[in-house]
Design a protein around this motif. Sequence first.
Motif, mmCIF file in Angstrom:
data_model
loop_
_atom_site.group_PDB
_atom_site.id
_atom_site.type_symbol
_atom_site.label_atom_id
_atom_site.label_comp_id
_atom_site.label_asym_id
_atom_site.label_seq_id
_atom_site.Cartn_x
_atom_site.Cartn_y
_atom_site.Cartn_z
ATOM 1 N N SER A 183 19.322 -22.443 -83.596
ATOM 2 C CA SER A 183 17.473 -22.250 -83.028
ATOM 3 C C SER A 183 16.705 -21.304 -83.436
ATOM 4 N N ASP A 184 15.936 -21.222 -83.596
ATOM 5 C CA ASP A 184 14.827 -20.647 -84.556
ATOM 6 C C ASP A 184 14.745 -19.216 -84.216
ATOM 7 N N THR A 185 15.317 -18.871 -83.361
ATOM 8 C CA THR A 185 15.581 -17.177 -83.263
ATOM 9 C C THR A 185 16.273 -16.329 -84.003
ATOM 10 N N TRP A 186 17.842 -17.677 -84.389
ATOM 11 C CA TRP A 186 18.673 -16.982 -85.059
ATOM 12 C C TRP A 186 18.437 -16.222 -85.805
ATOM 13 N N SER A 187 19.577 -14.929 -85.960
ATOM 14 C CA SER A 187 19.318 -13.739 -86.928
ATOM 15 C C SER A 187 20.494 -13.572 -87.591
ATOM 16 N N TYR A 188 20.586 -12.480 -88.121
ATOM 17 C CA TYR A 188 21.965 -11.247 -88.712
ATOM 18 C C TYR A 188 22.621 -11.317 -87.309
ATOM 19 N N TRP A 221 18.779 -24.460 -94.016
ATOM 20 C CA TRP A 221 19.413 -23.599 -93.102
ATOM 21 C C TRP A 221 19.795 -24.093 -91.720
ATOM 22 N N GLN A 222 18.755 -24.386 -90.869
ATOM 23 C CA GLN A 222 19.164 -24.751 -89.507
ATOM 24 C C GLN A 222 19.754 -25.823 -89.626
ATOM 25 N N GLU A 223 19.962 -26.714 -90.487
ATOM 26 C CA GLU A 223 20.281 -27.643 -90.426
ATOM 27 C C GLU A 223 21.848 -28.310 -91.161
ATOM 28 N N LEU A 224 22.166 -27.302 -91.110
ATOM 29 C CA LEU A 224 23.612 -26.800 -92.482
ATOM 30 C C LEU A 224 24.985 -27.476 -91.416
#
Length: 144
Positions: free
Chosen positions: A4-9, A56-59
Motif C-alpha cells: 500500500s501507498d500508506t506503508w511506513s516503517y 519498493w512497492q513491487e518487490l
Amino acid sequence: MVVSDTWSYKDINYFYDRVRMLLNNVSNVSLTDDMIDYYEKAPSAELYVKRKVPNWQELDETKFKMFESAIVYLTASYNQNYAMSKVAKKRRLPTMTIEYTADQINMTPNGTSSLKEIADSLINEINGIPADTLMTVIGFRVTP
C-alpha cells in the motif's frame, strides 16, 4: 507482493525492538519509541531507502524483507551516537561496584561494517548490484 501507498516503517514487525537490538539492546527507557520516531531518525531512514529503491512497492517477499532490514539498520545508525552515550557499564571491584557510561563502544554486529554500510549493502543487493562489483570513479581523462 504489492504494498500500500500508506506503508511506513511502523508496519515493520518489531521495528523498535530490532533497532534497539542493533544498538546493543539499549533499553526502551534510554531510547524511547518517540525518540526513534523523530523526523531525523526513522522517517528520514525510510525516505532514504525508498528513494534508493524506487520500485519498493513491487518487490518480492525476500527483497521486501531486505528493504525493511535496510530501514532498520539505517534507523539504528541514525540513533547510534545517542545510544552509545546511554549504554551503562559495570565494573566490580573487591569493595564496590562502579556503573558508568561508555564513551566508545563497538556497536557493529561483527566489528567489520558500520550499520549504514550494512543498510547500503542491503539496498545494493535489492537493486541487483553485487557488493564486489561496486567501484568509485576517481577521475578520467578526455583526449581529442
